[in-house]
Design a protein around this motif. Structure first.
Motif, mmCIF file in Angstrom:
data_model
loop_
_atom_site.group_PDB
_atom_site.id
_atom_site.type_symbol
_atom_site.label_atom_id
_atom_site.label_comp_id
_atom_site.label_asym_id
_atom_site.label_seq_id
_atom_site.Cartn_x
_atom_site.Cartn_y
_atom_site.Cartn_z
ATOM 1 N N MET A 175 5.466 3.338 7.266
ATOM 2 C CA MET A 175 4.602 3.717 6.137
ATOM 3 C C MET A 175 3.605 2.607 5.826
ATOM 4 S SD MET A 175 7.202 5.439 3.404
ATOM 5 C CE MET A 175 8.647 6.269 4.038
ATOM 6 N N LEU A 176 4.073 1.364 5.884
ATOM 7 C CA LEU A 176 3.191 0.244 5.552
ATOM 8 C C LEU A 176 2.087 0.073 6.584
ATOM 9 C CD1 LEU A 176 5.851 -2.203 4.197
ATOM 10 C CD2 LEU A 176 3.837 -1.420 2.946
ATOM 11 N N GLN A 177 2.380 0.449 7.829
ATOM 12 C CA GLN A 177 1.341 0.361 8.856
ATOM 13 C C GLN A 177 0.197 1.330 8.538
ATOM 14 O OE1 GLN A 177 4.155 0.674 12.159
ATOM 15 N NE2 GLN A 177 3.405 -1.257 12.960
ATOM 16 N N THR A 178 0.524 2.481 7.939
ATOM 17 C CA THR A 178 -0.548 3.410 7.555
ATOM 18 C C THR A 178 -1.387 2.817 6.416
ATOM 19 O OG1 THR A 178 0.764 4.620 5.930
ATOM 20 C CG2 THR A 178 0.856 5.425 8.190
ATOM 21 N N PHE A 179 -0.858 1.827 5.711
ATOM 22 C CA PHE A 179 -1.623 1.122 4.669
ATOM 23 C C PHE A 179 -2.350 -0.097 5.236
ATOM 24 C CE2 PHE A 179 1.115 3.488 1.796
ATOM 25 C CZ PHE A 179 0.252 3.774 0.748
ATOM 26 N N GLY A 180 -2.351 -0.197 6.565
ATOM 27 C CA GLY A 180 -3.093 -1.297 7.193
ATOM 28 C C GLY A 180 -2.305 -2.587 7.358
ATOM 29 N N HIS A 181 -1.023 -2.584 6.998
ATOM 30 C CA HIS A 181 -0.228 -3.796 7.187
ATOM 31 C C HIS A 181 0.216 -3.928 8.640
ATOM 32 C CE1 HIS A 181 0.356 -6.146 3.605
ATOM 33 N NE2 HIS A 181 0.397 -5.049 2.876
ATOM 34 N N LEU A 354 3.427 -12.426 8.051
ATOM 35 C CA LEU A 354 3.416 -13.379 6.929
ATOM 36 C C LEU A 354 2.003 -13.714 6.457
ATOM 37 C CD1 LEU A 354 6.308 -15.743 8.087
ATOM 38 C CD2 LEU A 354 6.428 -13.668 6.711
ATOM 39 N N LYS A 355 1.017 -13.536 7.343
ATOM 40 C CA LYS A 355 -0.374 -13.854 6.966
ATOM 41 C C LYS A 355 -0.899 -12.892 5.898
ATOM 42 C CE LYS A 355 -2.114 -13.885 11.304
ATOM 43 N NZ LYS A 355 -0.963 -13.928 12.232
ATOM 44 N N GLU A 356 -0.213 -11.742 5.730
ATOM 45 C CA GLU A 356 -0.708 -10.714 4.811
ATOM 46 C C GLU A 356 -0.047 -10.766 3.432
ATOM 47 O OE1 GLU A 356 -1.633 -7.565 8.401
ATOM 48 O OE2 GLU A 356 -0.014 -7.109 7.023
#
Length: 402
Positions: A175-181, A354-356
């Motif tokens: 799900m977080l990947q769909t938010f660009g993470h 971790l950069k995000e």
């Protein structure tokens, strides 16, 4: 029908509960809910440390503590200056849980039962009016104007702030990947080595202080090693598995290790010592009694592996045999063929890049009002209470920021 909260925390584990309790203690007016997909909360806390819950580790200096985190060492320095193991002890004391230090530095509740920690958290959430909602598996997350909308199989929730404390949950990572993470793909971190080798076959339960190196890498580790039915375990091996999580995964868990059974003794020094023993004990049988800090059984096994027969006397030791024995003792070569999960405390390397993350607040750099606590991020530690300390620290920082 939407259920409205100020803050929703997804994940009813150590990090989720600690975050919730600290938020409401600092700001009692906030309406907070914890969503847990399982029927029970705090399951990992229950089984951790053999059912005793290894709460933290007695290292009180942040710059020392960070050295136990293969992933997160740099990022945790600032957070540990805000909330370190000493603060953990004080926090639990304030909540009527006394901790004790064991000889290896691990810290447990004095009661020796993880139930003490679970009861402490459940009591606090009840007292503070935090809603603990089980059987709520999150199906989707939306950003809706200034709020977050969370859908489970049965309910819809709205919250101004969303905290994800879901540990190693692939569905949430997706799900977080769909938010660009960016999610660093998970690989196992704490595992033992499968080794079939005649030298250790008859020795399960035997331990030694060793140095282990992985061939063709910079990976090295020192500490106690335990021989098991399937190969090797113990802190020296687990440490190596954590620091080498990515490298050993890329090798498909097929690799060679070198073991110095005499900790860090030098081969030349050992040869010299063996020559002295040859003079000193000339008439005695070589294999019966270990002249080093090794069990007699392990010593005997390494003597036989050096091509020396069981009844050989020290005086009859040839130069080649002596050199072979020195090699077996200081640089034994073993083939690793696969891994086994260490206990139920499955830890993965991987998670949100971790950069995000802003480590002053644990907030996402990509989305306002989205926070992370615990193992959902790409931080993990060796065994000994360090993974829990990361949960407490990140939870405290989220609570402070909010």
């Amino acid at each position: 029908m939407n259920q409205n909260f100020d803050i929703i925390i997804v994940g009813g584990g150590a990090a989720g509960f600690f975050t919730a309790i600290n938020i409401v203690e600092k700001n009692p007016k906030l309406k907070v809910a914890i969503l847990e997909r399982g029927a029970e909360v705090l399951q990992k806390v229950r089984i951790s440390g053999g059912g005793r819950c290894n709460v933290t580790h007695a290292i009180f200096e942040p710059n020392e503590l960070v050295k136990f985190y293969p992933r997160g060492e740099k990022e945790l320095r600032g957070p540990f200056h805000q909330f370190c193991s000493g603060d953990t002890i004080e926090w639990f004391e304030k909540h009527d849980v006394e901790l004790k230090i064991e000889s290896d530095g691990r810290m447990f509740p004095v009661s020796n039962s993880s139930q003490t920690i679970i009861d402490c958290f459940l009591k606090a959430t009840q007292k503070l009016g935090i809603a603990v909602l089980t059987g709520q598996s999150v199906q989707s997350i939306f950003k809706k104007d200034t709020a977050w909308k969370i859908e489970t199989q049965t309910e819809n929730y709205l919250a101004e702030k969303l905290i994800l404390a879901t540990g190693s949950n692939p569905k949430v990572w997706e799900m977080l990947q769909t938010f660009g993470h960016v999610v660093v793909s998970p690989v196992p971190s704490l595992f033992t080595f499968n080794i079939k080798d005649s030298r250790i076959k008859e020795l399960p339960g035997v331990a030694a202080q060793v140095t282990v190196k992985v061939k063709d890498t910079k990976l090295t580790s020192a500490g106690p090693l335990l021989i098991t039915h399937w190969g090797m375990s113990g802190p020296a091996i687990l440490k190596l598995s954590a620091w080498g999580a990515r490298i050993l995964h890329d090798k498909n868990y097929q690799f060679t290790i070198f073991i110095n059974w005499l900790n860090d003794a030098d081969k030349e020094d050992v040869e010299k010592k063996l020559k002295d023993l040859k003079q000193e004990h000339a008439k005695k049988s070589l294999s019966k009694k270990s002249p080093f800090e090794l069990t007699n059984r392990l010593w005997e096994s390494l003597v036989l592996a050096s091509g020396i027969e069981a009844e050989t006397k020290w005086a009859d030791l040839s130069k080649t045999q002596l050199q072979n024995l020195a090699s077996q003792l200081t640089n034994g070569t073993f083939q690793v063929n696969g891994k086994s999960t260490f206990k139920e405390e499955f830890v993965t390397a991987g998670g949100i890049d971790l950069k995000e993350i802003n480590f002053k607040t644990m907030e996402s750099k990509l989305h306002e009002n989205l926070y992370f606590a615990g193992e959902i991020v790409n931080i993990d530690a060796i065994t000994g209470g360090f993974n829990f300390q990361n949960a407490w620290t990140s939870g405290f920082i989220v609570a402070n920021a909010i």
